[in-house]
Design a protein around this motif. Structure first.
Motif, PDB file in Angstrom:
ATOM      1  N   THR B  56      -9.707   0.684   6.655  1.00 42.40           N
ATOM      2  CA  THR B  56      -8.817   0.656   5.488  1.00 42.40           C
ATOM      3  C   THR B  56      -8.483   2.084   5.091  1.00 42.40           C
ATOM      4  O   THR B  56      -9.353   2.955   5.136  1.00 42.40           O
ATOM      5  N   ALA B  60      -2.934   0.744   4.321  1.00 43.24           N
ATOM      6  CA  ALA B  60      -3.113  -0.592   4.884  1.00 43.24           C
ATOM      7  C   ALA B  60      -4.559  -0.830   5.286  1.00 43.24           C
ATOM      8  O   ALA B  60      -5.393   0.073   5.229  1.00 43.24           O
ATOM      9  N   LEU B  73      -2.635  -6.266  10.880  1.00 44.37           N
ATOM     10  CA  LEU B  73      -2.364  -5.200   9.927  1.00 44.37           C
ATOM     11  C   LEU B  73      -2.022  -5.853   8.597  1.00 44.37           C
ATOM     12  O   LEU B  73      -1.175  -6.752   8.546  1.00 44.37           O
ATOM     13  N   LEU B  75      -0.690  -5.175   4.752  1.00 42.28           N
ATOM     14  CA  LEU B  75      -0.144  -4.366   3.666  1.00 42.28           C
ATOM     15  C   LEU B  75      -0.413  -5.159   2.397  1.00 42.28           C
ATOM     16  O   LEU B  75       0.198  -6.209   2.181  1.00 42.28           O
ATOM     17  N   ASP B  82       8.626  -0.989   2.299  1.00 40.53           N
ATOM     18  CA  ASP B  82       7.832  -1.309   3.489  1.00 40.53           C
ATOM     19  C   ASP B  82       8.661  -2.015   4.555  1.00 40.53           C
ATOM     20  O   ASP B  82       8.141  -2.316   5.640  1.00 40.53           O
TER      21      ASP B  82
END
Lengths: 116, 111
Positions: B56, B60, B73, B75, B82
Motif C-alpha cells: 500500500t 493505491a 490494484l 484505488l 483517475d
C-alpha cells in the motif's frame, strides 16, 4: 519534484526527412530508456542505456534509428529517413540504478511525432 | 517475462473503490508485479509494485494472491482524475530491466 524533460513535445515532418528527439533524465539517474508508443498500444522499448553504454537495442530499427548518450546524461534519438509508420509517441524514462533494489522508471511527457 | 491479462475496459463511480484485476498465471518466483497508469497524452506514471506481499502507498493498494497468479490494484476512492489506462506488468528480477507493456485496462471514472 524532479522530472524527465523531453523536447520537442510535438513534431510534424514529411517522410524521408530527418527528425531528432531530446531527453534529459532526472539528475543522477544512470539508466535511460527510449520507448515508442503507437496509438492504442502500450509503450515498447527501443533502446536502454546504462550511463553512456547501450545495454539493449534489440528492438531498435538500426537502418534508420540511432540513439546516443555521449556523456551519460542527456540523450538524443534520431530517425533518418522518417517513414509514415514512425508516427507515434516517443517516450523517455530514467531510473537511478541502485544495486539490488527494484527500480522505478520515471517517464517524461513524450514527443508526439506525425509523419506526413 | 510473464504475460499478463487485463480486462479491456472498466467503469467506476466517483468516490467508490476501483478494483482492477490482472492475471499472470505464468509468473516466476523472482518476477515482480508492477502497475503503471497513463493519463491521456501523458507519459506513464508509476503506481506501485510488489513481489508476494500486499503493498500500500499513498496512491493505491496491491493485493497479490498467495499463488501469485493474479493480483488486484485498488484505488480506494476513485476521482475523475483517475480516468486513465492502467497497465499491469510482470518484470523479471533484474532491477533495471525493461518494462513490457500490454494493452492495459481503460478505467473510466464517472460522476
Amino acid at each position: 519534484e524532479a522530472e524527465v524533460a523531453q523536447s520537442p513535445r510535438y513534431k510534424i515532418t514529411e517522410k524521408s526527412q530527418a527528425v531528432a528527439f531530446w531527453c534529459d533524465p532526472i539528475s543522477g539517474h544512470a539508466t535511460l530508456y527510449w520507448y515508442r508508443q503507437i496509438l492504442g498500444q502500450g509503450p515498447e522499448l527501443l533502446v536502454q542505456f546504462q550511463d553512456e553504454s547501450v545495454v539493449d537495442d534489440s528492438q531498435l530499427p538500426k537502418d534508420r534509428f540511432s540513439a546516443e548518450r555521449l556523456k551519460g546524461v542527456d540523450s538524443t534519438l534520431k530517425i533518418q529517413p522518417a517513414e509514415l509508420g514512425d508516427s507515434a509517441m516517443y517516450l523517455c524514462a530514467s531510473s537511478p540504478h541502485r544495486r539490488n533494489i527494484q527500480e522505478t522508471q520515471y517517464f517524461g511527457p513524450g514527443t508526439r511525432l506525425l509523419v506526413l | 517475462d510473464a504475460k499478463t491479462t487485463q480486462p479491456t475496459s472498466m467503469d467506476c463511480a466517483e468516490g467508490r473503490a476501483a478494483n482492477l484485476p490482472c492475471n499472470h498465471s505464468t509468473i516466476s518466483g523472482n518476477e515482480y508485479v508492477y502497475w503503471y497508469r497513463q493519463i491521456h497524452s501523458q507519459g506513464p506514471q508509476y503506481i506501485i509494485h510488489g513481489l508476494k506481499n500486499n503493498e500500500t502507498n499513498e496512491m493505491a493498494s496491491l493485493i497479490i494472491t498467495e499463488d501469485r497468479k493474479s493480483s488486484t490494484l485498488i484505488l480506494p476512492h476513485a476521482t475523475l482524475r483517475d480516468t486513465a489506462v492502467y497497465y499491469c506488468i510482470v518484470r523479471v528480477g533484474s532491477n533495471t530491466g525493461k518494462l513490457i507493456f500490454g494493452q492495459g485496462t481503460t478505467l473510466q471514472v464517472k460522476p
